[in-house]
Structure formats: structure tokens, C-alpha cells
Design a protein around this motif. Structure first.
Motif, mmCIF file in Angstrom:
data_model
loop_
_atom_site.group_PDB
_atom_site.id
_atom_site.type_symbol
_atom_site.label_atom_id
_atom_site.label_comp_id
_atom_site.label_asym_id
_atom_site.label_seq_id
_atom_site.Cartn_x
_atom_site.Cartn_y
_atom_site.Cartn_z
ATOM 1 N N HIS A 113 41.325 33.584 42.186
ATOM 2 C CA HIS A 113 41.019 35.016 42.052
ATOM 3 C C HIS A 113 39.645 35.339 42.654
ATOM 4 O O HIS A 113 38.755 35.793 41.959
ATOM 5 C CB HIS A 113 41.099 35.454 40.593
ATOM 6 C CG HIS A 113 42.342 35.006 39.887
ATOM 7 N ND1 HIS A 113 43.600 35.374 40.290
ATOM 8 C CD2 HIS A 113 42.514 34.182 38.816
ATOM 9 C CE1 HIS A 113 44.499 34.810 39.488
ATOM 10 N NE2 HIS A 113 43.874 34.085 38.594
ATOM 11 N N PRO A 114 39.464 35.073 43.972
ATOM 12 C CA PRO A 114 38.155 35.235 44.590
ATOM 13 C C PRO A 114 37.727 36.685 44.819
ATOM 14 O O PRO A 114 36.543 36.946 45.003
ATOM 15 C CB PRO A 114 38.304 34.510 45.925
ATOM 16 C CG PRO A 114 39.752 34.643 46.251
ATOM 17 C CD PRO A 114 40.450 34.578 44.927
ATOM 18 N N ILE A 115 38.665 37.616 44.818
ATOM 19 C CA ILE A 115 38.333 39.037 44.982
ATOM 20 C C ILE A 115 39.056 39.806 43.888
ATOM 21 O O ILE A 115 40.283 39.748 43.791
ATOM 22 C CB ILE A 115 38.748 39.561 46.369
ATOM 23 C CG1 ILE A 115 38.104 38.733 47.476
ATOM 24 C CG2 ILE A 115 38.398 41.042 46.513
ATOM 25 C CD1 ILE A 115 38.603 39.048 48.871
ATOM 26 N N VAL A 116 38.294 40.514 43.065
ATOM 27 C CA VAL A 116 38.857 41.245 41.937
ATOM 28 C C VAL A 116 38.403 42.696 41.998
ATOM 29 O O VAL A 116 37.222 42.980 42.175
ATOM 30 C CB VAL A 116 38.412 40.614 40.590
ATOM 31 C CG1 VAL A 116 38.950 41.403 39.416
ATOM 32 C CG2 VAL A 116 38.872 39.161 40.519
ATOM 33 N N MET A 117 39.375 43.603 41.866
ATOM 34 C CA MET A 117 39.068 45.036 41.834
ATOM 35 C C MET A 117 39.722 45.635 40.614
ATOM 36 O O MET A 117 40.953 45.588 40.478
ATOM 37 C CB MET A 117 39.592 45.706 43.113
ATOM 38 C CG MET A 117 39.372 47.188 43.167
ATOM 39 S SD MET A 117 37.605 47.530 43.222
ATOM 40 C CE MET A 117 37.634 49.251 43.600
ATOM 41 N N LYS A 118 38.909 46.164 39.717
ATOM 42 C CA LYS A 118 39.382 46.799 38.482
ATOM 43 C C LYS A 118 40.332 45.905 37.697
ATOM 44 O O LYS A 118 41.355 46.334 37.187
ATOM 45 C CB LYS A 118 40.038 48.145 38.785
ATOM 46 C CG LYS A 118 39.072 49.167 39.320
ATOM 47 C CD LYS A 118 39.703 50.519 39.417
ATOM 48 C CE LYS A 118 38.654 51.510 39.905
ATOM 49 N NZ LYS A 118 39.154 52.863 39.924
ATOM 50 N N GLY A 125 47.506 39.454 43.066
ATOM 51 C CA GLY A 125 47.986 40.644 42.374
ATOM 52 C C GLY A 125 48.048 40.524 40.869
ATOM 53 O O GLY A 125 48.498 41.435 40.180
ATOM 54 N N GLN A 126 47.590 39.416 40.313
ATOM 55 C CA GLN A 126 47.656 39.196 38.866
ATOM 56 C C GLN A 126 46.705 40.138 38.135
ATOM 57 O O GLN A 126 45.571 40.339 38.554
ATOM 58 C CB GLN A 126 47.281 37.742 38.546
ATOM 59 C CG GLN A 126 47.375 37.386 37.083
ATOM 60 C CD GLN A 126 48.813 37.345 36.601
ATOM 61 O OE1 GLN A 126 49.658 36.747 37.230
ATOM 62 N NE2 GLN A 126 49.079 37.982 35.494
ATOM 63 N N ASP A 127 47.178 40.715 37.024
ATOM 64 C CA ASP A 127 46.344 41.546 36.171
ATOM 65 C C ASP A 127 45.528 40.607 35.285
ATOM 66 O O ASP A 127 46.052 40.015 34.346
ATOM 67 C CB ASP A 127 47.201 42.476 35.318
ATOM 68 C CG ASP A 127 46.387 43.421 34.465
ATOM 69 O OD1 ASP A 127 45.147 43.292 34.408
ATOM 70 O OD2 ASP A 127 46.995 44.307 33.833
ATOM 71 N N THR A 144 36.760 33.310 39.932
ATOM 72 C CA THR A 144 35.498 32.876 40.533
ATOM 73 C C THR A 144 34.708 34.075 41.039
ATOM 74 O O THR A 144 33.588 33.914 41.506
ATOM 75 C CB THR A 144 35.760 31.912 41.705
ATOM 76 O OG1 THR A 144 36.591 32.562 42.667
ATOM 77 C CG2 THR A 144 36.419 30.632 41.224
ATOM 78 N N ALA A 145 35.293 35.276 40.942
ATOM 79 C CA ALA A 145 34.627 36.493 41.420
ATOM 80 C C ALA A 145 33.560 36.927 40.425
ATOM 81 O O ALA A 145 33.867 37.405 39.345
ATOM 82 C CB ALA A 145 35.644 37.610 41.625
ATOM 83 N N MET A 146 32.295 36.740 40.811
ATOM 84 C CA MET A 146 31.192 37.080 39.918
ATOM 85 C C MET A 146 30.104 37.894 40.614
ATOM 86 O O MET A 146 29.133 38.269 39.997
ATOM 87 C CB MET A 146 30.571 35.797 39.360
ATOM 88 C CG MET A 146 31.567 34.881 38.742
ATOM 89 S SD MET A 146 31.116 34.520 37.092
ATOM 90 C CE MET A 146 32.459 33.489 36.588
ATOM 91 N N MET A 157 34.454 42.822 42.595
ATOM 92 C CA MET A 157 33.719 41.569 42.445
ATOM 93 C C MET A 157 34.324 40.538 43.396
ATOM 94 O O MET A 157 35.534 40.528 43.608
ATOM 95 C CB MET A 157 33.829 41.046 41.010
ATOM 96 C CG MET A 157 33.341 42.011 39.943
ATOM 97 S SD MET A 157 31.576 42.212 39.940
ATOM 98 C CE MET A 157 31.075 40.737 39.138
ATOM 99 N N VAL A 158 33.462 39.692 43.966
ATOM 100 C CA VAL A 158 33.936 38.629 44.851
ATOM 101 C C VAL A 158 33.286 37.319 44.429
ATOM 102 O O VAL A 158 32.263 37.305 43.747
ATOM 103 C CB VAL A 158 33.632 38.927 46.345
ATOM 104 C CG1 VAL A 158 34.333 40.199 46.788
ATOM 105 C CG2 VAL A 158 32.149 39.009 46.604
ATOM 106 N N SER A 159 33.871 36.222 44.874
ATOM 107 C CA SER A 159 33.298 34.906 44.580
ATOM 108 C C SER A 159 32.092 34.686 45.486
ATOM 109 O O SER A 159 31.931 35.358 46.510
ATOM 110 C CB SER A 159 34.332 33.808 44.810
ATOM 111 O OG SER A 159 34.632 33.711 46.189
ATOM 112 N N SER A 160 31.252 33.729 45.131
ATOM 113 C CA SER A 160 30.075 33.448 45.956
ATOM 114 C C SER A 160 30.488 32.940 47.332
ATOM 115 O O SER A 160 29.838 33.241 48.328
ATOM 116 C CB SER A 160 29.150 32.447 45.263
ATOM 117 O OG SER A 160 29.850 31.266 44.964
ATOM 118 N N GLU A 161 31.610 32.202 47.420
ATOM 119 C CA GLU A 161 32.094 31.736 48.716
ATOM 120 C C GLU A 161 32.462 32.884 49.620
ATOM 121 O O GLU A 161 32.166 32.905 50.810
ATOM 122 C CB GLU A 161 33.301 30.796 48.549
ATOM 123 C CG GLU A 161 32.984 29.460 47.937
ATOM 124 C CD GLU A 161 32.982 29.515 46.400
ATOM 125 O OE1 GLU A 161 33.325 30.556 45.806
ATOM 126 O OE2 GLU A 161 32.613 28.493 45.797
#
Length: 167
Positions: A113-118, A125-127, A144-146, A157-161
Motif C-alpha cells: 500500500h505505497p500510495i494511499v488516498m483517503k 484498491g483495498q479500503d 508503508t505510506a507515511m 500519503m506515499v511511502s518513503s520509497e
């Protein structure tokens, strides 16, 4: 009747952040015969996605002499589900084969889950808001999106990578 498949995580090669999870037939279940795959290698699966349809293997008592005289009754179908989100990497059985309790049915490369929006993963696509707690205990790590990318959109939010790749 539905079966939640258990998993065992195997470590990914050094330097990679993906983990491979083994989807297993639960240890307490009875042996089943694989009737149909609902996924194929490379397919994206979510938590609780049906991976395979199986039928219970009749026991010796169910195949006894009195059953021969009666019309055969249809054994209940079992749905084997994934308990992780990710991409199917390997299907471990062929159609018609018998799967014993505890056997690995498929291997899934977990989504980090490297990119999470809302609260939704942009990759699979997982909630993720529904995964916060499962059976009363916290699952870690969910994503990993922090790193917040845009100050005016804190839900992204995105992961550091991913964030280093954007710079």
C-alpha cells in the motif's frame, strides 16, 4: 460454506519490501478437492477475495454401503478466501487434486500500500480503514505510506520509497 484461508509469510529477497504470503487450507478443515480457480497468476486480490472453489472429500463413512443404495447427494462447496491483498504469484494445485488441511494453495505477493488516498490504496484498491483492526487486534503495518506529499491534501500519503522516486 466459506473458509477463511490461513497464511504464513515468507521473507522476500533482501532489499525488497514485498512479502510473499502463503494461502493455506485451514488446519482444522477436512480435505477438499479443487474444483475451480477464481484467480490466475498475476491477478490482483483483495482481503476476502475468493481464491478457489473446492468440495469436501467424502469420508469412508460417507462412502459406506448404505450410501451406494441412496442417490448421491452433493457435497457442500467451500470457498477458500485470501486473508491478504496483493498479486497472485503461484497456484500450487491443479484442478481435481485433493488438498489436505494445512497445505499451501497459492502464494500471493502482498501489497505494501505505497500510495494511499483517503484510506484507499491506489495500487490494489483495498479500503484500509476496514483493516485497522481484525478480530479485536491491531494489524501492523497496514501501509508503508507515511509521507504527506501535498500540504493542502493531507489525505494523500506515499511511502518513503515512492517519495524519493518523485524527487
Amino acid at each position: 460454506m466459506e473458509e477463511a484461508a490461513g497464511s504464513g509469510a515468507a521473507a522476500a529477497p533482501a532489499g525488497l519490501r514485498t512479502a510473499v504470503t502463503e494461502i493455506r487450507l485451514p488446519a482444522g478443515a477436512r480435505a477438499v478437492r479443487l474444483r475451480e480457480w477464481k484467480v490466475e497468476p498475476g491477478a490482483l486480490v483483495k482481503v476476502d477475495s475468493v481464491v478457489a472453489l473446492c468440495v469436501a472429500v467424502p469420508t469412508d463413512a460417507e462412502c459406506g454401503s448404505e450410501d451406494r443404495e441412496q442417490p448421491k447427494r452433493r457435497l457442500p462447496e467451500k470457498k477458500v478466501k485470501s486473508d491478504r491483498a496483493g498479486v497472485v504469484r503461484e497456484l500450487c494445485y491443479q484442478l481435481g487434486e485433493v488438498i489436505s488441511p494445512g497445505d499451501v494453495i497459492a502464494r500471493i505477493e502482498e501489497c505494501s500500500h505505497p500510495i494511499v488516498m483517503k484510506g484507499l490504496c491506489a495500487e490494489c484498491g483495498q479500503d484500509l480503514t476496514q483493516l485497522q483492526s481484525r478480530n479485536g487486534k491491531q494489524q501492523t503495518p497496514i501501509s508503508t505510506a507515511m509521507v504527506s506529499m501535498v500540504h493542502s491534501v493531507p489525505e494523500l500519503m506515499v511511502s518513503s520509497e515512492v517519495s524519493f522516486g518523485l524527487m
